[in-house]
Design a protein around this motif. Structure first.
Motif, PDB file in Angstrom:
ATOM      1  N   VAL A 147       0.868  -1.176   0.000  1.00 54.19           N
ATOM      2  CA  VAL A 147       0.000   0.000   0.000  1.00 54.19           C
ATOM      3  C   VAL A 147       0.904   1.224   0.000  1.00 54.19           C
ATOM      4  CG1 VAL A 147      -1.710   1.357   1.269  1.00 54.19           C
ATOM      5  CG2 VAL A 147      -1.897  -1.138   1.195  1.00 54.19           C
ATOM      6  N   THR A 148       0.653   2.134  -0.933  1.00 55.54           N
ATOM      7  CA  THR A 148       1.404   3.400  -0.956  1.00 55.54           C
ATOM      8  C   THR A 148       0.428   4.547  -0.833  1.00 55.54           C
ATOM      9  OG1 THR A 148       1.327   3.522  -3.377  1.00 55.54           O
ATOM     10  CG2 THR A 148       3.232   2.432  -2.391  1.00 55.54           C
ATOM     11  N   ILE A 149       0.756   5.480   0.059  1.00 51.55           N
ATOM     12  CA  ILE A 149      -0.042   6.699   0.238  1.00 51.55           C
ATOM     13  C   ILE A 149       0.955   7.854   0.261  1.00 51.55           C
ATOM     14  CG2 ILE A 149      -1.619   7.989   1.707  1.00 51.55           C
ATOM     15  CD1 ILE A 149      -2.668   5.358   2.782  1.00 51.55           C
ATOM     16  N   GLY A 150       0.949   8.624  -0.809  1.00 46.44           N
ATOM     17  CA  GLY A 150       1.949   9.692  -0.918  1.00 46.44           C
ATOM     18  C   GLY A 150       3.331   9.089  -1.014  1.00 46.44           C
ATOM     19  N   GLY A 151       4.227   9.529  -0.086  1.00 47.62           N
ATOM     20  CA  GLY A 151       5.588   9.029  -0.073  1.00 47.62           C
ATOM     21  C   GLY A 151       5.815   7.896   0.901  1.00 47.62           C
ATOM     22  N   VAL A 152       4.739   7.332   1.519  1.00 50.70           N
ATOM     23  CA  VAL A 152       4.876   6.268   2.515  1.00 50.70           C
ATOM     24  C   VAL A 152       4.437   4.949   1.888  1.00 50.70           C
ATOM     25  CG1 VAL A 152       4.189   5.456   4.791  1.00 50.70           C
ATOM     26  CG2 VAL A 152       4.463   7.919   4.374  1.00 50.70           C
ATOM     27  N   THR A 153       5.266   3.907   2.168  1.00 50.28           N
ATOM     28  CA  THR A 153       4.973   2.580   1.627  1.00 50.28           C
ATOM     29  C   THR A 153       4.741   1.607   2.778  1.00 50.28           C
ATOM     30  OG1 THR A 153       6.358   2.980  -0.310  1.00 50.28           O
ATOM     31  CG2 THR A 153       5.828   0.689   0.197  1.00 50.28           C
ATOM     32  N   TYR A 154       3.706   0.795   2.670  1.00 49.14           N
ATOM     33  CA  TYR A 154       3.399  -0.252   3.657  1.00 49.14           C
ATOM     34  C   TYR A 154       3.511  -1.595   2.937  1.00 49.14           C
ATOM     35  CZ  TYR A 154       1.292   3.709   6.109  1.00 49.14           C
ATOM     36  OH  TYR A 154       1.063   4.939   6.721  1.00 49.14           O
TER      37      TYR A 154
END
Length: 317
Positions: free
Chosen positions: A180-187
């Motif tokens: 999951v990516t939201i903006g510049g953060v990756t999970y």
């Protein structure tokens, strides 16, 4: 018996009898009677000689042989010769005079730069879409070339949210990871525990949300190929250089083909083959010893534009 004479028989004198006989038998048709009476009166005509009647000879009938006609030989039929047909020569086929070929009408090619800018704006205006990335990673492992099939399937909510499942088949192992990516953060999910982990670094996988950033076309230096039909839709086909962050340094020129909808200018597919930094995929490939540089031949297909999708950040333990 006394003498027999004409005078005593009929009372005529011999001279008279002779004259009568001559008159009666003159015609040819009484020739037989003349002969018979001449024989009977001969003694009287001679001057008193007694004539002894001589019995008339019995006429022997003349037997006319019946001629049996010999059968005529049956003529042998001469066979009628079969006429040999005279071959009929087909009339020569007239040589067709080729029709004058007119030069094709010039086709007005679209302005590729304008087409790509309009497509980028249409992508930025899309609320969501589905992506399906498939292809092969090729790398060397201890001197042997290894091909790793890759699959990345998920959804995008513009402008910067992505959720998908990454799968790599390495020899007999299949590695899977949720991203999951939201903006510049990756999970990402941990390979051993399955728990979510948070990172500010990318995972080396192209982020399909890049197609909807707006302002930057997906390819540059494009050449227009033509219009093609796919699934009942007309698509513009162009070739150029990919402008997505598909490689680690982000600066390599990667040839790419792109297909854009004629009616809505939305991207339907991008196909490319590019070098990749395998170290950036260490989170997935490190356990099998793949590192260094390899290549990726992938196809990115986009569909289901506007389909409602919700993407939220997962809970990290």
């Amino acid at each position: 018996m006394g003498k027999y004479s004409i005078e005593t028989a009929v009372g005529w004198r011999p001279n008279e009898v002779c004259n009568i006989i001559r008159a009666m038998f003159w015609p040819r048709r009484l020739a037989m009677w003349f002969g018979l009476l001449l024989l009977a009166m001969a003694p009287a005509c001679g001057g008193g000689v007694d004539a002894t009647p001589t019995p008339a000879p019995t006429a022997t009938p003349t037997v006319i042989p019946t001629l049996t006609p010999s059968p005529l030989p049956t003529p042998t039929r001469t066979p009628t010769p079969t006429p040999i047909p005279t071959p009929t020569l087909a009339p020569p086929t007239p040589t067709k005079t080729p029709a004058a070929v007119s030069a094709p009408a010039p086709v007005d090619l679209p302005d590729t730069d304008a087409l790509l800018r309009d497509s980028a704006n249409a992508m930025a205006a899309a609320d969501s879409f589905h992506f399906d990335v498939s292809g092969d990673l090729t790398a060397s492992n201890q001197g042997a070339e290894l091909t790793v099939p890759i699959s990345y399937v998920g959804d995008v909510v513009t402008p910067d949210r992505t959720r998908g499942n990454l799968s790599l088949s390495i020899i007999v192992f299949v590695l899977e990871m949720d991203i999951v990516t939201i903006g510049g953060v990756t999970y990402t999910t941990n390979q051993q525990s399955g728990r979510w982990e948070k990172s500010v670094e990318g995972v080396g996988i192209p982020n399909p949300a890049d197609f909807a950033r707006g302002g930057t076309p997906a390819v540059s230096d494009a050449v227009y190929v033509g219009v093609e039909e796919r699934n009942g839709q007309g698509l513009h086909h162009l070739t150029g250089v990919a402008q997505l962050a598909l490689v680690a340094d982000g600066g390599a020129e990667t040839p790419a083909d792109i297909w854009i909808g004629v009616d809505d200018l939305l991207i339907r597919e991008v196909a490319l083959e590019a070098p990749v930094d395998l170290d950036s995929l260490g989170f997935a490939l490190g356990d099998v010893g793949l590192s260094g540089t390899g290549s990726a031949a992938i196809s990115i297909k986009l569909s289901d534009y506007g389909k409602p999708v919700t993407i939220e950040a997962p809970e990290v333990n």
